[in-house]
Design a protein around this motif. Sequence first.
Motif, mmCIF file in Angstrom:
data_model
loop_
_atom_site.group_PDB
_atom_site.id
_atom_site.type_symbol
_atom_site.label_atom_id
_atom_site.label_comp_id
_atom_site.label_asym_id
_atom_site.label_seq_id
_atom_site.Cartn_x
_atom_site.Cartn_y
_atom_site.Cartn_z
ATOM 1 N N TYR A 1 -32.358 -69.675 0.242
ATOM 2 C CA TYR A 1 -32.056 -69.027 1.418
ATOM 3 C C TYR A 1 -30.907 -69.418 2.079
ATOM 4 N N GLY A 2 -29.759 -68.623 2.065
ATOM 5 C CA GLY A 2 -28.316 -69.172 2.563
ATOM 6 C C GLY A 2 -28.331 -69.160 4.056
ATOM 7 N N PHE A 3 -27.327 -69.515 4.700
ATOM 8 C CA PHE A 3 -27.017 -69.397 6.299
ATOM 9 C C PHE A 3 -26.882 -67.978 6.456
ATOM 10 N N TYR A 4 -26.105 -67.079 5.719
ATOM 11 C CA TYR A 4 -25.762 -65.635 6.276
ATOM 12 C C TYR A 4 -27.131 -65.025 6.137
ATOM 13 N N SER A 5 -27.747 -64.904 4.956
ATOM 14 C CA SER A 5 -29.095 -64.061 4.512
ATOM 15 C C SER A 5 -28.819 -62.753 5.179
ATOM 16 N N ASN A 6 -27.705 -62.025 4.967
ATOM 17 C CA ASN A 6 -27.690 -60.791 5.102
ATOM 18 C C ASN A 6 -28.424 -59.866 3.913
ATOM 19 N N VAL A 7 -29.138 -58.995 4.355
ATOM 20 C CA VAL A 7 -29.940 -58.006 3.653
ATOM 21 C C VAL A 7 -28.784 -57.400 2.501
ATOM 22 N N ASN A 8 -29.111 -57.694 1.123
ATOM 23 C CA ASN A 8 -28.217 -57.549 0.079
ATOM 24 C C ASN A 8 -28.668 -57.164 -0.919
ATOM 25 N N PRO A 9 -29.051 -55.832 -1.255
ATOM 26 C CA PRO A 9 -29.736 -55.367 -2.606
ATOM 27 C C PRO A 9 -29.266 -55.946 -3.937
ATOM 28 N N GLN A 10 -27.799 -56.391 -3.901
ATOM 29 C CA GLN A 10 -27.086 -56.866 -5.042
ATOM 30 C C GLN A 10 -27.000 -58.226 -5.305
ATOM 31 N N VAL A 11 -27.696 -58.800 -4.231
ATOM 32 C CA VAL A 11 -27.844 -60.503 -4.542
ATOM 33 C C VAL A 11 -29.328 -60.484 -4.534
ATOM 34 N N ASP A 12 -29.834 -61.234 -5.807
ATOM 35 C CA ASP A 12 -31.125 -61.384 -6.218
ATOM 36 C C ASP A 12 -31.618 -62.658 -5.524
ATOM 37 N N HIS A 13 -32.731 -62.624 -4.975
ATOM 38 C CA HIS A 13 -33.425 -63.907 -4.688
ATOM 39 C C HIS A 13 -33.643 -64.742 -5.942
ATOM 40 N N PRO A 14 -33.528 -65.895 -6.103
ATOM 41 C CA PRO A 14 -33.429 -66.477 -7.475
ATOM 42 C C PRO A 14 -34.778 -66.213 -8.119
ATOM 43 N N ARG A 15 -35.953 -66.048 -7.447
ATOM 44 C CA ARG A 15 -37.310 -65.754 -8.126
ATOM 45 C C ARG A 15 -37.725 -64.135 -8.148
ATOM 46 N N TRP A 16 -36.942 -63.567 -7.595
ATOM 47 C CA TRP A 16 -37.149 -61.834 -7.728
ATOM 48 C C TRP A 16 -35.968 -61.066 -7.202
ATOM 49 N N SER A 17 -35.950 -59.850 -7.452
ATOM 50 C CA SER A 17 -35.060 -58.760 -7.235
ATOM 51 C C SER A 17 -35.054 -58.184 -5.656
ATOM 52 N N LEU B 1 -31.371 -50.890 1.445
ATOM 53 C CA LEU B 1 -29.970 -50.785 1.792
ATOM 54 C C LEU B 1 -29.089 -51.942 2.144
ATOM 55 N N MET B 2 -27.945 -51.799 1.638
ATOM 56 C CA MET B 2 -26.845 -52.844 2.011
ATOM 57 C C MET B 2 -27.066 -53.008 3.605
ATOM 58 N N TYR B 3 -27.072 -54.242 3.976
ATOM 59 C CA TYR B 3 -27.397 -54.731 5.431
ATOM 60 C C TYR B 3 -28.360 -54.039 6.060
ATOM 61 N N ASN B 4 -29.359 -53.712 5.454
ATOM 62 C CA ASN B 4 -30.663 -53.223 5.839
ATOM 63 C C ASN B 4 -30.575 -51.764 6.484
ATOM 64 N N GLY B 5 -29.301 -50.883 5.998
ATOM 65 C CA GLY B 5 -29.013 -49.657 6.591
ATOM 66 C C GLY B 5 -27.913 -49.831 7.729
ATOM 67 N N TYR B 6 -27.647 -50.862 8.114
ATOM 68 C CA TYR B 6 -26.649 -51.070 9.269
ATOM 69 C C TYR B 6 -25.323 -51.467 8.871
ATOM 70 N N ALA B 7 -24.764 -51.123 7.678
ATOM 71 C CA ALA B 7 -23.654 -51.281 7.040
ATOM 72 C C ALA B 7 -22.360 -50.829 7.899
ATOM 73 N N GLU B 8 -22.534 -49.601 8.389
ATOM 74 C CA GLU B 8 -21.423 -48.910 9.115
ATOM 75 C C GLU B 8 -21.132 -49.933 10.622
ATOM 76 N N GLN B 9 -22.168 -50.486 11.072
ATOM 77 C CA GLN B 9 -21.902 -51.223 12.287
ATOM 78 C C GLN B 9 -21.468 -52.811 11.734
ATOM 79 N N VAL B 10 -21.893 -53.415 10.877
ATOM 80 C CA VAL B 10 -21.648 -54.766 10.397
ATOM 81 C C VAL B 10 -20.981 -54.955 9.481
#
Length: 313
Positions: free
Chosen positions: A259-275, A291-300
């Motif tokens: 668990y990093g500081f940013y913790s942005n929802v990112n389907p391309q970065v696996d949690h070490p123990r699961w996708s 979805l990237m940024y949990n679907g809020y990519a356009e805003q953030v």
Amino acid sequence: MLIKKPDDIKPSEITAESVYLRRREFMQLAAGLALTPFIGGGSVEAKTLQSLKFRTGSAYSSKEAMTDFESIATYNNFYEFGTDKTSPAKYAHLLTTSPWSIVIDGEVSKPGKYNLEDILKQHALEERIYRLRCVERWSMVVPWIGFPLADLIKRFSPTSKAKYVAFETLHRPEEMFGQQRSVLNWPYVEGLRMDEAMHPLTILAVGLYGKEMPNQNGAPIRLVVPWKYGFKSIKSIVRISFTEKQPPTSWNISAPSEYGFYSNVNPQVDHPRWSQRKERRIGEFLRRDTLMYNGYAEQVADLYKGMDLKKHF
Ligand SMILES: Nc1nc2c(c(=O)[nH]1)N[C@H]1C(S)=C(S)[C@@H](COP(=O)(O)O)O[C@H]1N2
Ligand SMILES: [Mo]
């Protein structure tokens, strides 16, 4: 979140209201026997949730189907009340949420200890229907009631040194019995970079489904940052500090490689123990693509331009 390998939600974990209420009575009885000191003679009845006045129709609200209230209020992560998803709904009524005050300190022009009531008088409430994506691969759509964190920050005027905002949950082991075990480093702490905190999607929530916040969801006031994994959205906040340095965060202290500081929802970065590519929306059978940024990519997405998101996960 670290103890059990996350699994898909079994239908049996989300109980019908009547079953849940009966079981809750039973659990309260059990709690009364096992945990008498924590009940302290007060009522063990769950509080009646008061209706709130608020605006609807926010442009930031999701148009997706909302998760039902029962699931939102009985399938929770709130380790202060135990590590099971069902524990917060059983035990969070033991928390006294009134009176409540928040300490504002650090790099800020108007530090102090403020009554929550006085803070709330300054803010009009609005509904924000947001997707919440837990790192454990389930998601919900929640109609929060709250106000932009940015409005509160402006009111207390941080100094030019304030680069981050740190948040702290109440530490009261006699009411939050999960804090009697060192599952996490108590009190639970979280943090945001100033631009994340000032983003119009970031809110402080005091209710959901038109009523005041159920204790298990973080009463009386919690953070909601919809493009980040659920654990960033810290509950039952008693301190907001403005800092020059990046503040520590509970899950990062507990498992820095997971668990990093940013913790942005990112389907391309696996949690070490699961996708993290898929998620189960509570109440649905088939998994969805996350979805990237949990679907809020356009805003953030702009907030993270030029950052290596594999490094800053
Ligand atoms: N103080 C505190 N805040 C917390 C947690 C916690 O254990 N303690 N759990 C986090 C996690 S992991 C999630 S997914 C969300 C869950 O919010 P909900 O129960 O309202 O759905 O709360 C977050 N905030
Ligand atoms: Mo979570």
